[in-house]
Every structure is written in C-alpha cells, then in structure tokens.
Design an enzyme around this catalytic site. Structure first.
Site, PDB file in Angstrom:
ATOM      1  N   HIS A 110       0.844  -1.545  -0.265  1.00 23.30           N
ATOM      2  CA  HIS A 110      -0.219  -0.466  -0.319  1.00 23.30           C
ATOM      3  C   HIS A 110       0.546   1.327  -0.102  1.00 23.30           C
ATOM      4  O   HIS A 110       0.511   2.040  -0.675  1.00 23.30           O
ATOM      5  CB  HIS A 110      -1.003   0.042   0.638  1.00 23.30           C
ATOM      6  CG  HIS A 110      -0.313  -0.001   2.743  1.00 23.30           C
ATOM      7  ND1 HIS A 110       0.561  -1.186   3.140  1.00 23.30           N
ATOM      8  CD2 HIS A 110      -0.114   0.838   3.668  1.00 23.30           C
ATOM      9  CE1 HIS A 110       0.893  -0.737   4.325  1.00 23.30           C
ATOM     10  NE2 HIS A 110       0.167   0.407   4.611  1.00 23.30           N
ATOM     11  N   ASP A 111       1.809   1.331   0.981  1.00 26.31           N
ATOM     12  CA  ASP A 111       2.521   2.726   0.719  1.00 26.31           C
ATOM     13  C   ASP A 111       3.994   2.893   0.438  1.00 26.31           C
ATOM     14  O   ASP A 111       4.865   3.512   0.401  1.00 26.31           O
ATOM     15  CB  ASP A 111       3.153   2.203   2.573  1.00 26.31           C
ATOM     16  CG  ASP A 111       2.092   3.714   2.905  1.00 26.31           C
ATOM     17  OD1 ASP A 111       1.059   4.223   2.309  1.00 26.31           O
ATOM     18  OD2 ASP A 111       2.269   3.696   4.073  1.00 26.31           O
ATOM     19  N   LYS A 114       5.379   5.786  -1.264  1.00 27.30           N
ATOM     20  CA  LYS A 114       6.746   6.423   0.532  1.00 27.30           C
ATOM     21  C   LYS A 114       7.888   6.887  -0.215  1.00 27.30           C
ATOM     22  O   LYS A 114       8.659   7.756   0.137  1.00 27.30           O
ATOM     23  CB  LYS A 114       5.866   6.244   1.371  1.00 27.30           C
ATOM     24  CG  LYS A 114       5.288   6.698   1.612  1.00 27.30           C
ATOM     25  CD  LYS A 114       4.389   6.332   3.738  1.00 27.30           C
ATOM     26  CE  LYS A 114       3.651   6.705   3.993  1.00 27.30           C
ATOM     27  NZ  LYS A 114       3.721   6.517   5.028  1.00 27.30           N
ATOM     28  N   HIS A 139       1.580   9.873  -2.062  1.00 23.43           N
ATOM     29  CA  HIS A 139       2.296   8.922  -2.446  1.00 23.43           C
ATOM     30  C   HIS A 139       1.527   7.597  -2.395  1.00 23.43           C
ATOM     31  O   HIS A 139       1.901   6.526  -3.681  1.00 23.43           O
ATOM     32  CB  HIS A 139       2.663   8.953  -1.142  1.00 23.43           C
ATOM     33  CG  HIS A 139       1.925   7.972  -0.022  1.00 23.43           C
ATOM     34  ND1 HIS A 139       1.352   9.058   1.173  1.00 23.43           N
ATOM     35  CD2 HIS A 139       1.360   6.529   0.164  1.00 23.43           C
ATOM     36  CE1 HIS A 139       0.354   7.948   1.796  1.00 23.43           C
ATOM     37  NE2 HIS A 139       0.592   6.937   1.759  1.00 23.43           N
ATOM     38  N   HIS A 164      -5.634   5.824   0.759  1.00 25.74           N
ATOM     39  CA  HIS A 164      -6.470   6.771   1.731  1.00 25.74           C
ATOM     40  C   HIS A 164      -7.245   7.870   1.685  1.00 25.74           C
ATOM     41  O   HIS A 164      -7.543   8.911   1.483  1.00 25.74           O
ATOM     42  CB  HIS A 164      -5.753   7.702   1.782  1.00 25.74           C
ATOM     43  CG  HIS A 164      -4.386   7.505   2.664  1.00 25.74           C
ATOM     44  ND1 HIS A 164      -4.015   7.686   4.109  1.00 25.74           N
ATOM     45  CD2 HIS A 164      -3.098   7.601   1.828  1.00 25.74           C
ATOM     46  CE1 HIS A 164      -3.062   6.959   4.588  1.00 25.74           C
ATOM     47  NE2 HIS A 164      -2.085   6.584   3.414  1.00 25.74           N
TER      48      HIS A 164
HETATM   49 FE   LIG Z   1      -0.716   5.391   3.343  1.00 32.48          FE
END
Ligand SMILES: [Fe+2]
Length: 248
Positions: A110-111, A114, A139, A164
């Site tokens: 998911h991230d 980043k 992100h 998000h």
């Molecule tokens: Fe996130």
C-alpha cells in the site's frame, strides 16, 4: 458335407478377427492409460510450477514492501501486520477477497509510493505544513504509477491507489466516496488505522485495544465503510492480539 468344413473355416476366421480386435482394444486401452498418466504427470508439474511462481511473486512483493519499510524503524512490519488484519476483517465479513492473493499483495504494497517522499517529510515529528502534506499525499498515486505495468498485481493496484480514500468522500487522491471506493481499499483502511493506533508512534505511545476499537467505531460512516467496521467488530480480541504478537 463341404458346407460343414466351410462353416468351421468361417468360425475360425471369425475367432481370429475377434482375437485381433480384442488385442487392438486392449492396446488402445493401454494407450489411453498411458495418456492419462502423462496428463496427470503434466498437471502435477504444472501445479508445482505455478506454486513456485506464486512463491516467487510473494517473495518479490514482500521484498518490495520491506524495502519501503526499512526506512522507517517505527512502523516495523506494519505492512505485514496490516495485511494480516485486513484478511482477518475480510474473513469475518464473509468477503471472498479474503482468499484473493492479489488483495494481500495490495495490502503489503500500500505505501510503496512513499519511496518518493523525502526523509525530512516522512520523519518529521511535528505536524506537516500544507506543502509538505501535499507531497506526502502523493504517495498513493506514486505507488500506483510504480506498479501500473505489473499485470500479476491485478486489483492490488486499486488498494495502493485508494487506501487513503474515505467513506464520506473527503479522502485522497480521487475523493471517491462510499461504494465507489474499491471494497479491498475500504477493508484496508480499517486495518491500517487499527495498526497505526495500536503501535507506538513518535508523537504518541500505542493505544490499548478497547480504545482503538472505540475510535474505529466512531469513524464508521465518516472515515470508514460501516460494513467494514461491522466485520472488524467480529474479529476477536484474541485474533487481533495474536497477529500483533506474531508480526512485530
Ligand atoms: Fe499510505
């Protein structure tokens, strides 16, 4: 009496033909058995190959997820834990996505976007200013771009892009609301928040389970899909604690 001899000859001939046919039938049967055995062997090899491929996929996805998390000592195995919480919630809600490997990939990655967030922003202990927040909030979109061409990730990419979003439409990057948000992303959102609340952060210590549950309940219908919150309620404290203890 010549007729009798002829009849005998005919019978003999018939017997021969029959024996020959039987022989052919037997040979055919054996051939079919051989084909079936070959086919079984091929299936077995195919299955082993596809399991091997799946293991490679999982290892690759994990490596990528760990590479992102390696920067952040605080979150530890956040992605792996969130994936486990997410699957537990999906299971409690009777959702078929619980068994979809693509969804687990999405939870894990998911991230990934980043990687494009500078350390100064990612690790800033104080609240972010408007410009910094804008960089941070890119992100999901960056993650989506990174993974876009990887076919085997399928719907995992939707989790990455929409993790998000909020049920009330106030999230990002697309401001989707309610059921326009992919289901896996709605489930993920509850799991992600639960993990964030129950782990230490630079700005506050971990919260206990009951308090975290309350906060998630309060977000039902605003931040979270009420049915995802309902499914989360059905996940026992024991299971949540087991995941928290096993994946740290
Ligand atoms: Fe996130």
């Amino acid at each position: 009496m010549a007729g009798v001899g002829e009849d005998t000859d005919n019978v003999e001939l018939l017997k021969e033909v029959l024996a020959e046919r039987e022989g052919q039938a037997l040979e055919k049967e054996r051939q079919l058995e051989r084909y079936a055995a070959d086919l079984r062997e091929t299936f077995k090899q195919e299955r082993a190959r596809s399991q091997e491929l799946r293991r490679s996929y999982v290892a690759t996805v994990r490596a990528l997820a760990n590479a992102v998390e390696a920067r952040d000592a605080y979150t530890g195995k956040h992605a792996e834990r969130v994936a486990a919480y997410g699957i537990a919630i999906a299971r409690a809600g009777g959702l078929s996505l619980a068994d979809d490997p693509e969804i687990e990939f999405g939870f894990l990655l998911h991230d990934v976007g980043k990687v494009a967030v500078p350390d100064a922003i990612l690790f800033k202990p104080d609240p972010l200013d408007a410009t910094e927040r804008k960089v941070m909030e890119r992100h999901p979109d960056v993650g989506w771009e990174i993974l876009r061409e990887i076919d085997f990730l399928g719907d995992a990419k939707l989790v990455v892009r929409h993790h998000h979003e909020r049920w009330d439409g106030a999230g990002y990057p697309d401001g989707l609301a309610a059921e326009d948000i992919p289901l896996a992303a709605r489930v993920f959102s509850v799991a992600d928040t639960f993990d964030a609340l129950t782990t230490d952060r630079p700005y506050r210590p971990a919260m206990d389970l009951a308090k975290a549950r309350n906060i998630i309940d309060e977000g039902s219908g605003t931040q979270f899909d009420p049915s995802a919150v309902e499914a989360f309620r059905r996940v026992s404290d024991e299971e949540l604690m087991r995941i928290a203890q096993e994946i740290r």
